[in-house]
Design a protein around this motif. Structure first.
Motif, PDB file in Angstrom:
ATOM      1  N   UNK A  33       0.879  -1.177  -0.038  1.00 27.21           N
ATOM      2  CA  UNK A  33       0.025  -0.216  -0.023  1.00 27.21           C
ATOM      3  C   UNK A  33       0.878   1.252  -0.007  1.00 27.21           C
ATOM      4  N   UNK A  34       0.702   2.211  -1.164  1.00 32.08           N
ATOM      5  CA  UNK A  34       1.603   3.187  -1.158  1.00 32.08           C
ATOM      6  C   UNK A  34       1.142   4.374  -0.041  1.00 32.08           C
ATOM      7  N   UNK A  35       2.328   4.931   0.343  1.00 35.26           N
ATOM      8  CA  UNK A  35       1.907   6.157   1.536  1.00 35.26           C
ATOM      9  C   UNK A  35       2.306   5.718   2.733  1.00 35.26           C
ATOM     10  N   UNK A  36       2.922   4.606   3.067  1.00 38.68           N
ATOM     11  CA  UNK A  36       3.698   4.271   4.409  1.00 38.68           C
ATOM     12  C   UNK A  36       4.986   3.697   4.024  1.00 38.68           C
ATOM     13  N   UNK A  37       5.840   4.356   4.493  1.00 43.03           N
ATOM     14  CA  UNK A  37       7.570   4.189   4.033  1.00 43.03           C
ATOM     15  C   UNK A  37       8.082   3.149   4.973  1.00 43.03           C
ATOM     16  N   UNK A  38       7.858   3.398   6.177  1.00 42.80           N
ATOM     17  CA  UNK A  38       8.456   2.541   7.252  1.00 42.80           C
ATOM     18  C   UNK A  38       9.704   2.647   6.993  1.00 42.80           C
ATOM     19  N   UNK A  39      10.544   3.364   7.047  1.00 45.37           N
ATOM     20  CA  UNK A  39      11.971   3.462   6.748  1.00 45.37           C
ATOM     21  C   UNK A  39      12.727   2.618   7.910  1.00 45.37           C
ATOM     22  N   UNK A  40      12.228   2.938   9.243  1.00 46.40           N
ATOM     23  CA  UNK A  40      13.018   2.165  10.322  1.00 46.40           C
ATOM     24  C   UNK A  40      12.464   0.857  10.338  1.00 46.40           C
ATOM     25  N   UNK A  41      11.742   0.226   9.743  1.00 44.24           N
ATOM     26  CA  UNK A  41      11.054  -1.078  10.047  1.00 44.24           C
ATOM     27  C   UNK A  41      10.184  -1.392  11.019  1.00 44.24           C
ATOM     28  N   UNK A  42       9.700  -0.534  11.807  1.00 45.40           N
ATOM     29  CA  UNK A  42       8.795  -0.422  12.823  1.00 45.40           C
ATOM     30  C   UNK A  42       9.437  -0.385  14.377  1.00 45.40           C
ATOM     31  N   UNK A  43      10.628   0.226  14.390  1.00 46.46           N
ATOM     32  CA  UNK A  43      11.317   0.281  15.795  1.00 46.46           C
ATOM     33  C   UNK A  43      10.851   1.874  16.328  1.00 46.46           C
ATOM     34  N   UNK A  44       9.601   2.545  15.667  1.00 46.11           N
ATOM     35  CA  UNK A  44       9.407   3.787  16.213  1.00 46.11           C
ATOM     36  C   UNK A  44      10.607   4.851  16.508  1.00 46.11           C
ATOM     37  N   UNK A  45      11.380   4.982  15.202  1.00 50.40           N
ATOM     38  CA  UNK A  45      12.301   5.964  15.095  1.00 50.40           C
ATOM     39  C   UNK A  45      12.643   6.603  14.071  1.00 50.40           C
ATOM     40  N   UNK A  46      11.806   6.835  13.298  1.00 45.12           N
ATOM     41  CA  UNK A  46      11.420   7.693  12.063  1.00 45.12           C
ATOM     42  C   UNK A  46      10.168   8.481  11.759  1.00 45.12           C
ATOM     43  N   UNK A  47       9.167   7.948  11.974  1.00 44.41           N
ATOM     44  CA  UNK A  47       7.779   8.771  11.873  1.00 44.41           C
ATOM     45  C   UNK A  47       7.283   8.657  10.388  1.00 44.41           C
ATOM     46  N   UNK A  48       7.732   7.596   9.594  1.00 45.57           N
ATOM     47  CA  UNK A  48       7.455   7.528   8.206  1.00 45.57           C
ATOM     48  C   UNK A  48       6.520   6.552   8.121  1.00 45.57           C
ATOM     49  N   UNK A  49       5.779   6.088   8.996  1.00 44.77           N
ATOM     50  CA  UNK A  49       4.513   5.209   9.049  1.00 44.77           C
ATOM     51  C   UNK A  49       3.337   6.037   9.409  1.00 44.77           C
ATOM     52  N   UNK A  50       3.426   7.409   9.588  1.00 42.69           N
ATOM     53  CA  UNK A  50       2.385   8.533  10.119  1.00 42.69           C
ATOM     54  C   UNK A  50       1.255   8.016   9.308  1.00 42.69           C
ATOM     55  N   UNK A  51       0.034   8.097  10.071  1.00 47.97           N
ATOM     56  CA  UNK A  51      -1.234   8.158   9.654  1.00 47.97           C
ATOM     57  C   UNK A  51      -2.344   8.813  10.437  1.00 47.97           C
ATOM     58  N   UNK A  52      -3.660   9.226   9.799  1.00 46.55           N
ATOM     59  CA  UNK A  52      -4.487   9.928  10.686  1.00 46.55           C
ATOM     60  C   UNK A  52      -5.443   8.721  10.704  1.00 46.55           C
ATOM     61  N   UNK A  53      -6.053   8.554  11.916  1.00 43.95           N
ATOM     62  CA  UNK A  53      -7.039   7.523  12.447  1.00 43.95           C
ATOM     63  C   UNK A  53      -8.262   8.171  12.000  1.00 43.95           C
ATOM     64  N   UNK A  54      -9.079   7.508  11.595  1.00 46.67           N
ATOM     65  CA  UNK A  54     -10.740   7.773  11.364  1.00 46.67           C
ATOM     66  C   UNK A  54     -11.205   8.390  12.672  1.00 46.67           C
ATOM     67  N   UNK A  55     -11.775   9.519  12.671  1.00 47.25           N
ATOM     68  CA  UNK A  55     -12.211  10.041  13.964  1.00 47.25           C
ATOM     69  C   UNK A  55     -13.056   8.981  14.896  1.00 47.25           C
TER      70      UNK A  55
END
Length: 107
Positions: A33-55
């Motif tokens: 799915x385009x739009x989530x880069x996940x550069x750090x692989x899930x280590x909470x070290x980059x913020x490239x998996x940022x998303x807005x949660x539906x209200x």
């Protein structure tokens, strides 16, 4: 397993099954799915998996830890009420139907 809908910035929707125990980020990554880069692989070290949660889902998710909150300072256009790092959201059956909106870009 939970059905999660990822909505790209342009409105394109992707609804996929994500196995219990994975993260919302891994569900996006494993389903290309385009739009989530996940550069750090899930280590909470980059913020490239940022998303807005539906209200209507914001209060249903576990509270964020301090490290995630700190990393959101580096995300593109964070929304204090709806932004989360998808690497920090573990999938469970309770998340069936979750909707996340992806930002215009990841930093």
């Amino acid at each position: 397993m939970a059905k999660i809908t990822y909505i790209e910035h342009d409105g394109t929707e992707h609804t996929v099954d994500v196995p219990t125990g994975m993260t919302v980020m891994e569900g996006a990554r494993d389903n290309n799915i385009p739009g989530i880069d996940a550069d750090c692989g899930g280590a909470c070290a980059c913020s490239t998996c940022h998303a807005y949660i539906a209200p209507d889902w914001v209060e249903k998710l576990p509270k964020m830890e301090a490290m995630e909150e700190d990393m959101l300072d580096f995300a593109y256009a964070p929304d204090p009420a709806r932004s989360r790092l998808t690497c920090q959201i573990k999938v469970s059956d309770d998340l069936d139907g979750l909707v996340v909106n992806l930002p215009e870009k990841q930093i």
